[in-house]
Design a protein around this motif. Sequence first.
Motif, PDB file in Angstrom:
ATOM      1  N   LEU A  13       0.822  -1.210   0.000  1.00  0.00           N
ATOM      2  CA  LEU A  13       0.000   0.000   0.000  1.00  0.00           C
ATOM      3  C   LEU A  13       0.856   1.260   0.000  1.00  0.00           C
ATOM      4  O   LEU A  13       0.540   2.238  -0.686  1.00  0.00           O
ATOM      5  N   GLN A  14       1.947   1.255   0.754  1.00  0.00           N
ATOM      6  CA  GLN A  14       2.830   2.423   0.770  1.00  0.00           C
ATOM      7  C   GLN A  14       3.418   2.674  -0.612  1.00  0.00           C
ATOM      8  O   GLN A  14       3.505   3.820  -1.070  1.00  0.00           O
ATOM      9  N   ARG A  15       3.823   1.602  -1.296  1.00  0.00           N
ATOM     10  CA  ARG A  15       4.372   1.761  -2.654  1.00  0.00           C
ATOM     11  C   ARG A  15       3.299   2.269  -3.606  1.00  0.00           C
ATOM     12  O   ARG A  15       3.567   3.078  -4.491  1.00  0.00           O
TER      13      ARG A  15
ATOM     14  N   TYR B 213       1.265   6.777  -7.022  1.00  0.00           N
ATOM     15  CA  TYR B 213       0.208   7.664  -7.510  1.00  0.00           C
ATOM     16  C   TYR B 213       0.203   9.015  -6.789  1.00  0.00           C
ATOM     17  O   TYR B 213      -0.743   9.800  -6.954  1.00  0.00           O
ATOM     18  N   ASN B 214       1.245   9.271  -5.997  1.00  0.00           N
ATOM     19  CA  ASN B 214       1.440  10.563  -5.335  1.00  0.00           C
ATOM     20  C   ASN B 214       0.204  10.984  -4.534  1.00  0.00           C
ATOM     21  O   ASN B 214      -0.273  12.108  -4.643  1.00  0.00           O
ATOM     22  N   LEU B 215      -0.310  10.056  -3.728  1.00  0.00           N
ATOM     23  CA  LEU B 215      -1.489  10.323  -2.919  1.00  0.00           C
ATOM     24  C   LEU B 215      -1.074  10.768  -1.517  1.00  0.00           C
ATOM     25  O   LEU B 215      -0.182  10.180  -0.910  1.00  0.00           O
ATOM     26  N   ASP B 216      -1.736  11.800  -1.012  1.00  0.00           N
ATOM     27  CA  ASP B 216      -1.412  12.326   0.326  1.00  0.00           C
ATOM     28  C   ASP B 216      -2.136  11.509   1.395  1.00  0.00           C
ATOM     29  O   ASP B 216      -2.955  12.028   2.167  1.00  0.00           O
ATOM     30  N   LEU B 217      -1.818  10.219   1.429  1.00  0.00           N
ATOM     31  CA  LEU B 217      -2.428   9.305   2.376  1.00  0.00           C
ATOM     32  C   LEU B 217      -1.333   8.569   3.131  1.00  0.00           C
ATOM     33  O   LEU B 217      -0.182   8.546   2.691  1.00  0.00           O
TER      34      LEU B 217
END
Length: 256
Positions: A64-66, A71-75
């Motif tokens: 999930l981190q990768r 996708y450059n998500l701020d999560l």
Amino acid sequence: MSQSVVPAVEEKQLDTSSTLTFEEYRFYQSNDDVKYELYKGKLIPLATATVLHIKICEYLVYKLQRYLAEYNLDLVVKTGLGVRTEENSSRVPDVVVCTQSLLEQAGARPGGGILDLDETPLLVIEVVTQDRRRDYITKRGEYQLANVPEYVIVDPTENRQRVRVMAFLEGDEIYTEVNYLPGEEMGSVVFPNLRLSVNEILDPPLVEGLIKAEQARLQELRHQTTTQRERADDEHQRTERLAAKLRELGVDPDAV
């Protein structure tokens, strides 16, 4: 792959000497090494994780981190982060995906790290332990009631192996579930480009090995880049030497 909808029922509570409010639970300190969830004011002990349980959680966090980075998500992806599901109920999912701002909000409050009712995570994952009913029925009802967009159950139990994904489809108020079986790839409603091998989820490689392989690929890429740069430099030097020789002979290299 199969789909169905299952009604939620309540979980059997553990008899304890007292009932806690959510605020009391946030500051609760046990006298043992057991971690607890809160269900309708009662403390529910969490089973000690098996090695397989730990490996599955670490693998999912890694993947999930990768994905979020790609996708450059701020999560953020976290383990041990609590999720309040009702007035006096709070769970500790194995894996939680939420916005960075929600994590910071939870971190700014004293007491345990728990997302409150108005701080809904995007995804929660539970790996089935001894109490299957709790994960499949009780928590399903709680996460659905708390409007968690997607709830994933990973079940490595022999002869029952599956990854169940429950999510709200457009316009629905109850979860629709999809079972992904060994040999298939798990899909996600919240993260539509996420595809994970069910076989790898249920029997994951060590994350340390994945990181080593990742670093090896990066080193090989750097080596290839360096080699290409050196070849380009050598070619440039040869061209410059040839140009200088032509000038010595009275020839304009730009005219050749």
